[in-house]
Scaffold this motif. Structure first.
Motif, mmCIF file in Angstrom:
data_model
loop_
_atom_site.group_PDB
_atom_site.id
_atom_site.type_symbol
_atom_site.label_atom_id
_atom_site.label_comp_id
_atom_site.label_asym_id
_atom_site.label_seq_id
_atom_site.Cartn_x
_atom_site.Cartn_y
_atom_site.Cartn_z
ATOM 1 N N SER A 46 97.470 57.329 46.682
ATOM 2 C CA SER A 46 97.334 56.330 45.615
ATOM 3 C C SER A 46 98.634 56.097 44.853
ATOM 4 O O SER A 46 98.919 54.978 44.420
ATOM 5 C CB SER A 46 96.222 56.741 44.644
ATOM 6 O OG SER A 46 96.554 57.951 43.980
ATOM 7 N N LEU A 47 99.426 57.151 44.663
ATOM 8 C CA LEU A 47 100.682 57.035 43.911
ATOM 9 C C LEU A 47 101.904 57.066 44.827
ATOM 10 O O LEU A 47 103.033 57.025 44.328
ATOM 11 C CB LEU A 47 100.779 58.158 42.869
ATOM 12 C CG LEU A 47 99.702 58.173 41.779
ATOM 13 C CD1 LEU A 47 99.922 59.347 40.830
ATOM 14 C CD2 LEU A 47 99.688 56.863 41.002
ATOM 15 N N GLN A 53 107.172 65.766 45.206
ATOM 16 C CA GLN A 53 106.425 65.416 43.994
ATOM 17 C C GLN A 53 105.076 66.107 43.954
ATOM 18 O O GLN A 53 104.620 66.539 42.883
ATOM 19 C CB GLN A 53 106.253 63.897 43.925
ATOM 20 C CG GLN A 53 107.534 63.147 43.605
ATOM 21 C CD GLN A 53 107.344 61.638 43.656
ATOM 22 O OE1 GLN A 53 106.875 61.091 44.663
ATOM 23 N NE2 GLN A 53 107.714 60.962 42.577
ATOM 24 N N THR A 98 92.406 64.398 30.653
ATOM 25 C CA THR A 98 93.653 63.656 30.869
ATOM 26 C C THR A 98 93.894 63.409 32.349
ATOM 27 O O THR A 98 94.302 62.305 32.755
ATOM 28 C CB THR A 98 94.846 64.426 30.273
ATOM 29 O OG1 THR A 98 94.589 64.699 28.887
ATOM 30 C CG2 THR A 98 96.125 63.619 30.390
ATOM 31 N N ALA A 102 94.512 59.749 33.982
ATOM 32 C CA ALA A 102 95.939 59.469 34.163
ATOM 33 C C ALA A 102 96.186 58.543 35.350
ATOM 34 O O ALA A 102 95.644 58.752 36.433
ATOM 35 C CB ALA A 102 96.699 60.775 34.364
ATOM 36 N N GLN A 103 97.018 57.527 35.120
ATOM 37 C CA GLN A 103 97.402 56.599 36.183
ATOM 38 C C GLN A 103 98.900 56.622 36.454
ATOM 39 O O GLN A 103 99.383 55.903 37.314
ATOM 40 C CB GLN A 103 96.975 55.168 35.798
ATOM 41 C CG GLN A 103 95.467 54.979 35.701
ATOM 42 C CD GLN A 103 94.763 55.283 37.011
ATOM 43 O OE1 GLN A 103 95.176 54.810 38.070
ATOM 44 N NE2 GLN A 103 93.700 56.081 36.942
ATOM 45 N N GLN A 104 99.623 57.437 35.687
ATOM 46 C CA GLN A 104 101.058 57.584 35.895
ATOM 47 C C GLN A 104 101.376 59.042 36.245
ATOM 48 O O GLN A 104 100.707 59.965 35.768
ATOM 49 C CB GLN A 104 101.858 57.181 34.643
ATOM 50 C CG GLN A 104 101.822 55.690 34.332
ATOM 51 C CD GLN A 104 100.560 55.294 33.587
ATOM 52 O OE1 GLN A 104 100.046 56.072 32.789
ATOM 53 N NE2 GLN A 104 100.069 54.095 33.833
ATOM 54 N N TYR A 105 102.410 59.228 37.022
ATOM 55 C CA TYR A 105 102.797 60.564 37.460
ATOM 56 C C TYR A 105 103.114 61.466 36.266
ATOM 57 O O TYR A 105 102.720 62.646 36.254
ATOM 58 C CB TYR A 105 104.017 60.455 38.376
ATOM 59 C CG TYR A 105 104.477 61.760 38.976
ATOM 60 C CD1 TYR A 105 103.693 62.431 39.914
ATOM 61 C CD2 TYR A 105 105.704 62.317 38.615
ATOM 62 C CE1 TYR A 105 104.124 63.623 40.477
ATOM 63 C CE2 TYR A 105 106.139 63.507 39.173
ATOM 64 C CZ TYR A 105 105.342 64.155 40.105
ATOM 65 O OH TYR A 105 105.774 65.346 40.661
ATOM 66 N N ALA A 106 103.767 60.919 35.245
ATOM 67 C CA ALA A 106 104.124 61.720 34.063
ATOM 68 C C ALA A 106 102.886 62.246 33.347
ATOM 69 O O ALA A 106 102.851 63.395 32.883
ATOM 70 C CB ALA A 106 104.977 60.894 33.103
ATOM 71 N N LEU A 107 101.846 61.416 33.240
ATOM 72 C CA LEU A 107 100.605 61.854 32.591
ATOM 73 C C LEU A 107 99.900 62.937 33.391
ATOM 74 O O LEU A 107 99.274 63.836 32.818
ATOM 75 C CB LEU A 107 99.676 60.662 32.379
ATOM 76 C CG LEU A 107 100.031 59.721 31.225
ATOM 77 C CD1 LEU A 107 99.055 58.550 31.174
ATOM 78 C CD2 LEU A 107 100.036 60.481 29.894
ATOM 79 N N GLN A 169 89.999 59.830 41.862
ATOM 80 C CA GLN A 169 90.537 60.693 40.808
ATOM 81 C C GLN A 169 89.623 60.800 39.595
ATOM 82 O O GLN A 169 89.511 61.868 38.985
ATOM 83 C CB GLN A 169 91.909 60.146 40.386
ATOM 84 C CG GLN A 169 92.614 60.910 39.300
ATOM 85 C CD GLN A 169 93.931 60.250 38.928
ATOM 86 O OE1 GLN A 169 94.464 59.437 39.685
ATOM 87 N NE2 GLN A 169 94.460 60.587 37.768
#
Length: 406
Positions: A46-47, A53, A98, A102-107, A169
Motif C-alpha cells: 500500500s505504501l 523501510q 494511531t 495512519a496513512q503516512q510512513y512517519a505516523l 490496515q
C-alpha cells in the motif's frame, strides 16, 4: 522503616492465578505488537515500501523498548511501582489506534514507538511479578509468563491471513479491545503486587562482587557469564528476527505462495516457539539451566542450516523444529541471569528483555538493508549458522555454583 522499604514476604508456594494473569496480559500485549509485523506485507504494497523501510518500522518499536526497559527495571529495584503496570498498556492502546488510522510512513513510526514504550514498561515489572509469585519454581514461572507472549506473537500471521488481507490496515482498530482488557487485568495484578512487594535480600546497591561471594564465583566469572548470556540472546534474536520479519517474503518470492498461505507457515513457526518456551522452564528446573540453554541454542543449528536448502514443505518442517528448540532458551537465560545477580531482578529483566527487543529491531533493519542489496534467500542462508554460536554455553558456570535460592 524508610519511605521506600517494604516488608519482605517470601512466597513458598507458586501463585498460579497471578502467573496466569500476567501470562494473559503478555499474550494480549504481544498480540497487539504482532499486528506490526503482520501488517508488513500489506504496508509494503500500500505504501510501496522497500525492505529497508519495513525493517525500520520494527527497529523503531524495538529500539524504543530496548532503551527504556533497563531504566524501568533499575528504578523498580529501588522503588517498586505496581500501578505502572496498567499505565504501560495505555501507551500500547494509543499506538494501536494511531497505527490503525495512519496513512503516512512517519505516523506509522510514531505509532510503533508508542507501542514500544508500552512494552518497555510492561516487561521488566511483569517479569518481577513472575519472580515474586514463582515460589521455588522459577523456570516454570518464567515460562508461564513468557509463553503468553509467544502465543500472542504467533497470532500475527493469522491476523494477516484472516483479517488484514480482507480488511486492511484499519482492522488493527479492533485490537483496542485487547488493550482495554489488558489494562483491567493489570490493575488486578497491581493490587496483588502492592500487597506482596518483596524487599530484595540485597540492597539496591548490590554489586557484582557482593553477589559473587555468595555464589562461589569471582566477580570476573559473574561478568563473563553475563557476557555469554548476552551473546546467546544476540544470536537467538537475530535468527528469530530473520524468520519473523522475512520468512514470509522468502516463501512468497522463492516459492510463489500467496500472502495468506505464507502467513500460515509463519504461524506454525511461532506456535512451535510458544511450545518450546513453555517446556523450557520446567525442563531447566529438572535438568539444569546450563544444560537446557546449551541444548536449545546449539541444537537449533541442524534445522536452521538445512532450512534454506529444502523444498516448500520441508522448509516449513525445518522452520517449525528450529522455532521449537530455539525458543526453550530465553526464559532460562533470564532466570540464570537473575540468579547471578540476586537483588537486581528488575534491572536484569529490563536489560535482557530490552536487549531482546533491541536486537530484534536492529536485526530487522540491518537484514532489510542486506536483503535490498542481495536477496531474501541470502538472508536465510546467512542467518542459518548463527545457532552454532550456542557452543559458548559450555563456558557458563554449573548450576550448583549459582544462587538458586535468592
Amino acid at each position: 522503616m524508610s519511605k521506600n522499604a517494604s516488608t519482605a514476604i517470601h512466597l513458598s508456594a507458586t501463585v498460579f492465578p497471578i502467573l496466569f494473569a500476567i501470562s494473559v496480559v503478555h499474550l494480549l500485549n504481544d498480540t497487539m505488537q504482532s499486528t506490526v509485523t503482520a501488517l508488513f506485507p500489506i504496508l509494503r504494497d500500500s505504501l510501496h515500501l522497500s525492505y529497508t523501510q519495513v525493517g525500520l518500522i520494527a527497529f523503531a518499536m524495538n529500539i524504543t523498548a530496548s532503551l527504556i526497559q533497563p531504566v524501568v527495571g533499575y528504578y523498580a529495584d529501588m522503588r517498586p511501582k505496581p500501578y505502572i503496570l496498567p499505565i504501560g498498556v495505555c501507551f500500547t492502546l494509543v499506538g494501536i489506534v494511531t497505527l490503525a488510522l495512519a496513512q503516512q510512513y512517519a505516523l506509522i513510526l510514531i505509532a510503533v514507538v508508542a507501542m514500544g514504550v508500552g512494552s518497555a514498561i510492561f516487561h521488566p515489572e511483569s517479569s518481577r511479578v513472575a519472580y515474586m509469585s514463582a515460589g521455588g519454581r522459577r523456570g516454570l514461572a518464567q515460562s508461564i509468563f513468557q509463553v503468553g507472549g509467544n502465543i500472542g506473537s504467533s497470532l500475527g500471521p493469522i491476523m494477516t491471513a484472516v483479517v488484514f488481507v480482507k480488511i486492511g490496515q484499519f482492522g488493527v482498530i479492533w485490537f483496542s479491545f485487547a488493550a482495554i482488557a489488558a489494562i483491567l487485568i493489570q490493575t488486578y495484578v497491581a493490587r496483588w503486587y502492592s500487597r506482596h512487594i518483596i524487599t530484595p535480600q540485597t540492597s539496591p546497591k548490590h554489586n557484582v562482587s557482593e553477589g559473587s561471594s555468595k555464589l562461589g564465583l569471582s566477580s570476573r566469572q559473574v561478568v563473563w557469564a553475563l557476557m555469554i548470556l548476552v551473546f546467546l540472546v544476540f544470536t537467538k534474536h537475530i535468527y528469530m528476527s530473520s524468520i519473523s520479519s522475512y520468512y514470509t517474503f522468502y516463501l512468497i518470492d522463492g516459492f510463489g505462495v500467496t500472502v495468506r498461505d505464507a502467513q500460515w507457515f509463519l504461524f506454525a513457526f511461532l506456535a512451535a516457539s510458544a511450545a518450546g518456551t513453555f517446556l523450557g522452564g520446567p525442563l531447566a528446573d529438572r535438568f539444569g539451566r546450563r544444560n537446557i540453554i546449551w541444548f536449545s541454542i546449539l541444537g537449533t543449528a541442524p534445522f536452521s542450516i538445512l532450512l534454506p536448502h529444502m523444498n516448500l514443505i520441508w522448509s516449513g518442517v525445518m522452520c517449525v523444529l528450529a522455532g521449537f528448540v530455539l525458543s526453550s532458551a530465553f526464559s532460562i537465560i533470564v532466570v540464570f541471569a537473575q540468579e547471578l545477580l540476586p537483588g537486581r531482578v528488575g534491572l536484569i529483566s529490563g536489560m535482557f528483555f530490552g536487549l531482546a527487543f533491541g536486537i530484534g529491531g536492529l536485526g530487522s533493519a540491518v537484514l532489510g538493508w542486506i536483503a535490498d542489496a542481495t536477496s531474501i534467500a541470502f538472508i536465510m542462508n546467512l542467518c542459518a549458522y548463527l545457532p552454532l554460536l550456542g557452543i559458548l554455553a559450555v563456558f557458563l558456570p554449573k548450576d550448583d555454583r549459582v544462587n538458586t535460592t535468592a
